[in-house]
Design a protein around this motif. Structure first.
Motif, PDB file in Angstrom:
ATOM      1  N   ALA A  48       0.739  -1.135  -0.064  1.00 16.56           N
ATOM      2  CA  ALA A  48       0.033  -0.047   0.074  1.00 16.56           C
ATOM      3  C   ALA A  48       0.907   1.299  -0.133  1.00 16.56           C
ATOM      4  CB  ALA A  48      -0.717  -0.016   1.089  1.00 16.56           C
ATOM      5  N   ALA A  49       0.673   2.251  -0.944  1.00 16.49           N
ATOM      6  CA  ALA A  49       1.592   3.360  -1.200  1.00 16.49           C
ATOM      7  C   ALA A  49       0.443   4.532  -1.702  1.00 16.49           C
ATOM      8  CB  ALA A  49       2.756   3.253  -1.744  1.00 16.49           C
ATOM      9  N   TYR A  50       0.705   5.726  -1.233  1.00 18.55           N
ATOM     10  CA  TYR A  50       0.467   6.811  -2.338  1.00 18.55           C
ATOM     11  C   TYR A  50       1.094   6.739  -3.368  1.00 18.55           C
ATOM     12  CZ  TYR A  50      -1.267  11.692  -2.881  1.00 18.55           C
ATOM     13  OH  TYR A  50      -1.915  12.727  -3.655  1.00 18.55           O
ATOM     14  N   HIS A 110      -3.371   1.846  -3.949  1.00 21.98           N
ATOM     15  CA  HIS A 110      -3.224   3.417  -3.457  1.00 21.98           C
ATOM     16  C   HIS A 110      -4.266   3.717  -2.610  1.00 21.98           C
ATOM     17  CE1 HIS A 110       0.042   3.609  -6.293  1.00 21.98           C
ATOM     18  NE2 HIS A 110      -0.448   3.832  -7.487  1.00 21.98           N
ATOM     19  N   LEU A 111      -5.344   2.890  -2.172  1.00 23.04           N
ATOM     20  CA  LEU A 111      -6.323   3.389  -1.494  1.00 23.04           C
ATOM     21  C   LEU A 111      -5.981   3.449  -0.216  1.00 23.04           C
ATOM     22  CD1 LEU A 111      -9.098   0.485  -2.787  1.00 23.04           C
ATOM     23  CD2 LEU A 111      -8.814   3.122  -3.321  1.00 23.04           C
ATOM     24  N   THR A 112      -6.741   4.132   0.593  1.00 22.75           N
ATOM     25  CA  THR A 112      -6.594   4.449   1.825  1.00 22.75           C
ATOM     26  C   THR A 112      -7.094   3.574   2.692  1.00 22.75           C
ATOM     27  OG1 THR A 112      -8.711   5.631   2.250  1.00 22.75           O
ATOM     28  CG2 THR A 112      -6.680   7.150   1.775  1.00 22.75           C
ATOM     29  N   PRO A 113      -6.969   3.177   4.251  1.00 24.44           N
ATOM     30  CA  PRO A 113      -7.828   2.153   4.941  1.00 24.44           C
ATOM     31  C   PRO A 113      -9.146   2.320   4.970  1.00 24.44           C
ATOM     32  CG  PRO A 113      -5.853   3.254   6.057  1.00 24.44           C
ATOM     33  CD  PRO A 113      -5.937   4.102   5.225  1.00 24.44           C
ATOM     34  N   PRO A 118     -11.683  -4.349   3.663  1.00 24.42           N
ATOM     35  CA  PRO A 118     -11.612  -4.858   5.059  1.00 24.42           C
ATOM     36  C   PRO A 118     -10.288  -5.680   5.436  1.00 24.42           C
ATOM     37  CG  PRO A 118     -13.858  -4.573   4.558  1.00 24.42           C
ATOM     38  CD  PRO A 118     -13.154  -4.552   3.157  1.00 24.42           C
ATOM     39  N   GLY A 119     -10.373  -6.599   4.815  1.00 26.23           N
ATOM     40  CA  GLY A 119      -9.130  -7.431   4.977  1.00 26.23           C
ATOM     41  C   GLY A 119      -7.819  -6.697   4.826  1.00 26.23           C
ATOM     42  N   ILE A 120      -7.694  -5.773   4.162  1.00 26.22           N
ATOM     43  CA  ILE A 120      -6.665  -5.211   3.939  1.00 26.22           C
ATOM     44  C   ILE A 120      -6.375  -4.074   5.227  1.00 26.22           C
ATOM     45  CG2 ILE A 120      -4.994  -3.597   2.639  1.00 26.22           C
ATOM     46  CD1 ILE A 120      -5.919  -4.984   0.320  1.00 26.22           C
ATOM     47  N   ALA A 121      -7.369  -3.313   5.231  1.00 20.72           N
ATOM     48  CA  ALA A 121      -7.458  -2.223   6.573  1.00 20.72           C
ATOM     49  C   ALA A 121      -7.206  -2.883   7.713  1.00 20.72           C
ATOM     50  CB  ALA A 121      -8.525  -1.399   6.187  1.00 20.72           C
ATOM     51  N   HIS A 122      -7.966  -4.186   8.121  1.00 19.09           N
ATOM     52  CA  HIS A 122      -7.753  -4.689   9.166  1.00 19.09           C
ATOM     53  C   HIS A 122      -7.325  -6.168   8.943  1.00 19.09           C
ATOM     54  CE1 HIS A 122      -9.923  -1.374  10.906  1.00 19.09           C
ATOM     55  NE2 HIS A 122     -10.774  -1.398  10.024  1.00 19.09           N
ATOM     56  N   GLY A 185      -3.304   7.652   7.617  1.00 19.02           N
ATOM     57  CA  GLY A 185      -4.253   6.736   7.770  1.00 19.02           C
ATOM     58  C   GLY A 185      -3.667   5.315   8.035  1.00 19.02           C
ATOM     59  N   TRP A 186      -2.729   5.097   6.981  1.00 18.15           N
ATOM     60  CA  TRP A 186      -2.086   3.785   7.422  1.00 18.15           C
ATOM     61  C   TRP A 186      -0.874   4.018   8.456  1.00 18.15           C
ATOM     62  CZ3 TRP A 186      -3.964  -0.006   5.099  1.00 18.15           C
ATOM     63  CH2 TRP A 186      -4.486  -0.202   3.972  1.00 18.15           C
TER      64      TRP A 186
END
Length: 293
Positions: A48-50, A110-113, A118-122, A185-186
């Motif tokens: 994950a990255a900007y 390139h997405l934010t949390p 959800p499985g990536i954000a959490h 956010g990350w």
């Protein structure tokens, strides 16, 4: 229609706004909605990255580590591009293509949390998320030059000057939203062992150390010779040829200079002061700092 941006730049044909964040046309609203139900596998590796912060560099490192560890025989160019993308010449969006990929999958976003699956954000169990961050000045300059390259592919007639783009970047009104909101956010996940945070500048300073760190995070045992070999293969000069010849047009125009401090070729003194002030406001007290040299 999308809202007007700084200096009334007309981007309506080339960007759109979803829940306050601007996206390029390759990120459709349907794709963003599909993120909510995207299934994460237990051995997925996410980068994950900007934009323009080192996504493809990290992809090269990860795939070479997995290959050396006998976990995959796929190259970086065999991996499906950004999770949320779909190019006009592709019949299916990437999140659908990824469903057919063999494990372990290396997923790019390139997405934010708040907008990622959800499985990536959490993440749970053995899911690994590598967050790559780059100082905002070099990120902005790299982003601007990248957009200049792809404007010929999109046929965009009206393109912002550097001064206009700088204002868009500062206000968070360009594609993928505010740089600071994205990284912070990350960064809130920094104490979660499912996450590894690496800075572009530190990778440039000591690439073998970065490779060793990533390998340990992915639980791939490599000897020092293998780590040095991977680091050498992932230097900018070694990677440029493979990126230039990528089947993904975004990767094919990615490699430019790959240095720290290139912002000095574009930033005025006033712009540098403005971004320094923004960094102080946004990052003070977060424990997150960047090198600009």
């Amino acid at each position: 229609m999308a809202e007007a941006t700084a200096h009334s730049i007309d981007q309506d044909d080339f960007t759109h706004v979803v829940k306050g964040i601007r996206y390029p046309p390759v990120v459709t609203e349907a794709n963003l909605e599909a993120m909510l139900n995207f299934d994460i596998r237990d051995d997925d590796i996410v980068i994950a990255a900007y934009p323009k912060s080192g996504t493809n560099w990290m992809l090269e490192i990860v795939t070479k580590i997995l290959s050396a560890g006998g976990r995959t025989d796929a190259s970086s160019d065999d991996m499906v591009g950004k999770l949320e993308f779909q190019y006009p010449d592709e019949p299916r969006p990437h999140h659908v293509m990824l469903q057919e990929c063999a494990s372990p999958r290396v997923i790019l976003t390139h997405l934010t949390p708040d907008t990622a699956p959800p499985g990536i954000a959490h993440p749970q169990n053995n899911v690994k998320v590598i967050v790559v961050m780059r100082n905002p000045k070099d990120t902005a300059v790299s982003y601007f030059h990248f957009l200049e390259k792809i404007k010929f592919q999109t046929g965009q007639k009206r393109f912002p000057s550097w001064d206009e783009f700088f204002q868009l970047f500062m206000s968070g009104k360009y594609n993928f939203g505010c740089y600071f909101d994205h990284i912070l956010g990350w960064w809130q996940r920094r104490d979660d062992p499912h996450f590894l945070f690496l800075k572009y500048e530190n990778m440039k300073q000591d690439l073998p150390k970065a490779v060793k760190t990533v390998a340990a995070f992915l639980q791939v045992k490599l000897d020092d010779a293998s780590i040095e070999t991977i680091a050498h293969a992932c230097t900018f000069s070694s990677m440029k040829a493979s990126l230039d010849n990528s089947r993904y047009r975004g990767r094919a125009v990615n490699a430019r200079k790959g240095i720290v401090g290139d912002w000095k070729t574009m930033f005025t003194d006033e712009q540098s002061r403005l971004l320094d002030s923004k960094c102080k406001t946004k990052l003070e007290g977060t424990g997150l700092q960047f090198n600009f040299e």
